[in-house]
Design a protein around this motif. Structure first.
Motif, PDB file in Angstrom:
ATOM      1  N   ILE A  26      62.129 -28.372  13.721  1.00  0.00           N
ATOM      2  CA  ILE A  26      62.734 -27.061  14.013  1.00  0.00           C
ATOM      3  C   ILE A  26      63.164 -26.983  15.471  1.00  0.00           C
ATOM      4  CG2 ILE A  26      62.260 -24.593  14.178  1.00  0.00           C
ATOM      5  CD1 ILE A  26      60.431 -24.905  11.736  1.00  0.00           C
ATOM      6  N   ILE A  27      62.315 -27.506  16.370  1.00  0.00           N
ATOM      7  CA  ILE A  27      62.657 -27.494  17.799  1.00  0.00           C
ATOM      8  C   ILE A  27      63.931 -28.293  18.047  1.00  0.00           C
ATOM      9  CG2 ILE A  27      61.917 -28.281  20.082  1.00  0.00           C
ATOM     10  CD1 ILE A  27      59.043 -27.656  19.232  1.00  0.00           C
ATOM     11  N   LEU A  28      64.039 -29.432  17.382  1.00  0.00           N
ATOM     12  CA  LEU A  28      65.225 -30.275  17.560  1.00  0.00           C
ATOM     13  C   LEU A  28      66.495 -29.590  17.072  1.00  0.00           C
ATOM     14  CD1 LEU A  28      63.798 -33.773  16.513  1.00  0.00           C
ATOM     15  CD2 LEU A  28      64.398 -32.999  18.814  1.00  0.00           C
ATOM     16  N   LEU A  29      66.353 -28.707  16.087  1.00  0.00           N
ATOM     17  CA  LEU A  29      67.520 -28.000  15.557  1.00  0.00           C
ATOM     18  C   LEU A  29      68.159 -27.083  16.597  1.00  0.00           C
ATOM     19  CD1 LEU A  29      66.335 -27.059  11.946  1.00  0.00           C
ATOM     20  CD2 LEU A  29      68.142 -28.677  12.569  1.00  0.00           C
ATOM     21  N   PHE A  30      67.368 -26.646  17.583  1.00  0.00           N
ATOM     22  CA  PHE A  30      67.878 -25.749  18.616  1.00  0.00           C
ATOM     23  C   PHE A  30      68.450 -26.511  19.808  1.00  0.00           C
ATOM     24  CE2 PHE A  30      65.017 -23.028  16.241  1.00  0.00           C
ATOM     25  CZ  PHE A  30      65.749 -21.846  16.140  1.00  0.00           C
ATOM     26  N   ILE A  31      68.354 -27.824  19.757  1.00  0.00           N
ATOM     27  CA  ILE A  31      68.916 -28.658  20.817  1.00  0.00           C
ATOM     28  C   ILE A  31      70.345 -29.037  20.422  1.00  0.00           C
ATOM     29  CG2 ILE A  31      68.686 -30.870  22.030  1.00  0.00           C
ATOM     30  CD1 ILE A  31      65.699 -30.715  21.565  1.00  0.00           C
ATOM     31  N   PRO A  32      71.268 -29.054  21.375  1.00  0.00           N
ATOM     32  CA  PRO A  32      72.648 -29.450  21.038  1.00  0.00           C
ATOM     33  C   PRO A  32      72.686 -30.770  20.272  1.00  0.00           C
ATOM     34  CG  PRO A  32      72.556 -28.608  23.270  1.00  0.00           C
ATOM     35  CD  PRO A  32      71.131 -28.691  22.788  1.00  0.00           C
ATOM     36  N   PHE A  33      73.382 -30.759  19.165  1.00  0.00           N
ATOM     37  CA  PHE A  33      73.514 -31.919  18.275  1.00  0.00           C
ATOM     38  C   PHE A  33      72.173 -32.339  17.658  1.00  0.00           C
ATOM     39  CE2 PHE A  33      76.786 -32.371  21.606  1.00  0.00           C
ATOM     40  CZ  PHE A  33      77.929 -32.236  20.824  1.00  0.00           C
ATOM     41  N   GLY A  34      71.185 -31.454  17.765  1.00  0.00           N
ATOM     42  CA  GLY A  34      69.868 -31.774  17.219  1.00  0.00           C
ATOM     43  C   GLY A  34      69.869 -31.950  15.719  1.00  0.00           C
ATOM     44  N   ILE A  35      70.859 -31.330  15.057  1.00  0.00           N
ATOM     45  CA  ILE A  35      70.930 -31.440  13.605  1.00  0.00           C
ATOM     46  C   ILE A  35      71.132 -32.884  13.150  1.00  0.00           C
ATOM     47  CG2 ILE A  35      73.433 -31.091  13.450  1.00  0.00           C
ATOM     48  CD1 ILE A  35      72.865 -29.387  10.936  1.00  0.00           C
ATOM     49  N   PHE A  36      71.654 -33.715  14.063  1.00  0.00           N
ATOM     50  CA  PHE A  36      71.931 -35.103  13.702  1.00  0.00           C
ATOM     51  C   PHE A  36      70.697 -36.009  13.803  1.00  0.00           C
ATOM     52  CE2 PHE A  36      76.067 -33.452  15.215  1.00  0.00           C
ATOM     53  CZ  PHE A  36      76.802 -33.628  14.053  1.00  0.00           C
ATOM     54  N   PHE A  37      69.666 -35.536  14.513  1.00  0.00           N
ATOM     55  CA  PHE A  37      68.472 -36.385  14.620  1.00  0.00           C
ATOM     56  C   PHE A  37      67.172 -35.607  14.383  1.00  0.00           C
ATOM     57  CE2 PHE A  37      70.165 -35.271  18.806  1.00  0.00           C
ATOM     58  CZ  PHE A  37      69.111 -34.581  19.392  1.00  0.00           C
ATOM     59  N   CYS A  38      67.280 -34.419  13.739  1.00  0.00           N
ATOM     60  CA  CYS A  38      66.073 -33.645  13.449  1.00  0.00           C
ATOM     61  C   CYS A  38      65.209 -34.301  12.375  1.00  0.00           C
ATOM     62  CB  CYS A  38      66.446 -32.222  13.025  1.00  0.00           C
ATOM     63  SG  CYS A  38      67.403 -32.147  11.500  1.00  0.00           S
ATOM     64  N   TRP A  39      65.767 -35.299  11.685  1.00  0.00           N
ATOM     65  CA  TRP A  39      65.025 -36.003  10.636  1.00  0.00           C
ATOM     66  C   TRP A  39      64.088 -37.071  11.202  1.00  0.00           C
ATOM     67  CZ3 TRP A  39      66.191 -41.087  11.255  1.00  0.00           C
ATOM     68  CH2 TRP A  39      67.392 -41.380  11.902  1.00  0.00           C
ATOM     69  N   ILE A  40      64.255 -37.383  12.484  1.00  0.00           N
ATOM     70  CA  ILE A  40      63.491 -38.481  13.091  1.00  0.00           C
ATOM     71  C   ILE A  40      61.975 -38.315  12.952  1.00  0.00           C
ATOM     72  CG2 ILE A  40      62.930 -39.590  15.298  1.00  0.00           C
ATOM     73  CD1 ILE A  40      65.844 -39.356  16.073  1.00  0.00           C
ATOM     74  N   PRO A  41      61.412 -37.089  13.153  1.00  0.00           N
ATOM     75  CA  PRO A  41      59.941 -36.956  13.033  1.00  0.00           C
ATOM     76  C   PRO A  41      59.384 -37.404  11.685  1.00  0.00           C
ATOM     77  CG  PRO A  41      60.874 -35.003  14.066  1.00  0.00           C
ATOM     78  CD  PRO A  41      62.031 -35.818  13.581  1.00  0.00           C
ATOM     79  N   PHE A  42      60.242 -37.370  10.650  1.00  0.00           N
ATOM     80  CA  PHE A  42      59.748 -37.700   9.315  1.00  0.00           C
ATOM     81  C   PHE A  42      59.770 -39.201   9.016  1.00  0.00           C
ATOM     82  CE2 PHE A  42      61.247 -33.310   9.115  1.00  0.00           C
ATOM     83  CZ  PHE A  42      60.142 -32.687   8.564  1.00  0.00           C
ATOM     84  N   VAL A  43      60.304 -39.987   9.921  1.00  0.00           N
ATOM     85  CA  VAL A  43      60.337 -41.433   9.681  1.00  0.00           C
ATOM     86  C   VAL A  43      59.275 -42.174  10.491  1.00  0.00           C
ATOM     87  CG1 VAL A  43      62.784 -41.390   9.122  1.00  0.00           C
ATOM     88  CG2 VAL A  43      62.084 -41.836  11.474  1.00  0.00           C
ATOM     89  N   PHE A  44      58.579 -41.454  11.376  1.00  0.00           N
ATOM     90  CA  PHE A  44      57.497 -42.100  12.111  1.00  0.00           C
ATOM     91  C   PHE A  44      56.392 -42.498  11.136  1.00  0.00           C
ATOM     92  CE2 PHE A  44      59.231 -39.726  15.817  1.00  0.00           C
ATOM     93  CZ  PHE A  44      59.421 -40.820  16.650  1.00  0.00           C
ATOM     94  N   PRO A  45      55.761 -43.642  11.357  1.00  0.00           N
ATOM     95  CA  PRO A  45      54.710 -44.098  10.431  1.00  0.00           C
ATOM     96  C   PRO A  45      53.509 -43.157  10.425  1.00  0.00           C
ATOM     97  CG  PRO A  45      54.738 -45.441  12.422  1.00  0.00           C
ATOM     98  CD  PRO A  45      55.972 -44.587  12.467  1.00  0.00           C
ATOM     99  N   TYR A  46      52.918 -43.018   9.261  1.00  0.00           N
ATOM    100  CA  TYR A  46      51.730 -42.181   9.125  1.00  0.00           C
ATOM    101  C   TYR A  46      50.495 -42.967   9.565  1.00  0.00           C
ATOM    102  CZ  TYR A  46      54.594 -39.009   6.332  1.00  0.00           C
ATOM    103  OH  TYR A  46      55.559 -38.138   5.913  1.00  0.00           O
ATOM    104  N   THR A  47      49.467 -42.239   9.932  1.00  0.00           N
ATOM    105  CA  THR A  47      48.201 -42.878  10.281  1.00  0.00           C
ATOM    106  C   THR A  47      47.183 -42.612   9.174  1.00  0.00           C
ATOM    107  OG1 THR A  47      47.462 -40.930  11.519  1.00  0.00           O
ATOM    108  CG2 THR A  47      48.606 -42.660  12.755  1.00  0.00           C
TER     109      THR A  47
END
Length: 211
Positions: A26-47
């Motif tokens: 959500i925070i990334l969505l408020f950053i300019p062009f954040g819509i293009f990389f807001c998916w990044i948090p979901f690709v980090f490996p789980y622990t």
């Protein structure tokens, strides 16, 4: 089967952290062009987190065993269990420290009774050296092994005479490994507990603890 590299337990849970990932998204969505990389948090490996010792590890750090290795580990556990069986529910004294050996949640534990605290340690090894029983222990355990309801590590105020029902202060796990009589005696001081154990012949022998 995947095991914890610290305690070799198969009681492991995946740490999803979905809430945190959504917040970052959500925070990334408020950053300019954040819509293009807001998916990044979901690709980090789980622990993964061990429900016994609390170790947090990445998936590649987990120990992966097949059925043959599992059979070997079960045989090793059986041998370990046979070694510790004579000590279960017995009391010991080492350098004026009081200990009780118990088994709960599939783990062999050493309960340590200090002047104002009771806490469990995981028994990781046992040897008999020149007639002296030596226990190698590790205190690293999760909150599932807390002995008391409200304290982080199980501190119990032995000087609190207002606690009329000390058994009520125990967690459900604590009630499995500490009896009401044991807790009442401990409430009036470790010395009282030791004398009571001696009178009942429950202090069977001395041991040595290796952390």
């Amino acid at each position: 089967m995947k095991l914890c590299p610290e305690c070799k337990s198969d009681s492991i849970e995946k740490s999803y952290s979905i809430g945190l990932r959504v917040v970052v998204c959500i925070i990334l969505l408020f950053i300019p062009f954040g819509i293009f990389f807001c998916w990044i948090p979901f690709v980090f490996p789980y622990t993964y987190r061990c429900k016994v010792c609390g170790t947090d590890v990445k998936e590649e750090e987990l120990i992966d065993i097949d059925w043959r290795e599992k059979e070997i580990m079960l045989e090793q556990y059986k041998i370990f269990e046979e070694k510790l069986a004579p000590f279960l529910d017995k009391w010991f004294l080492d350098k004026e420290q009081v200990y009780k050996v118990v088994k709960a949640k599939g783990q062999f534990l050493l309960l340590v009774f200090t002047n104002n605290d009771i806490y469990p340690c995981r028994i990781v090894n046992y040897i008999n050296e020149n007639g002296i029983s030596k226990f190698m222990v590790n205190r690293k355990l999760t909150s599932e092994f807390h002995l008391f309801k409200n304290q982080g590590v199980g501190i119990y105020d032995v000087n609190n005479k207002e606690v009329e029902e000390p058994q009520d202060s125990l967690s459900s796990f604590g009630k499995q490994v500490i009896s009401e009589n044991e807790l009442i005696k401990y409430k009036y001081g470790k010395g009282t507990l030791i004398e009571w154990l001696k009178q009942d012949g429950k202090l069977v022998e001395k041991i040595e603890i290796v952390n």
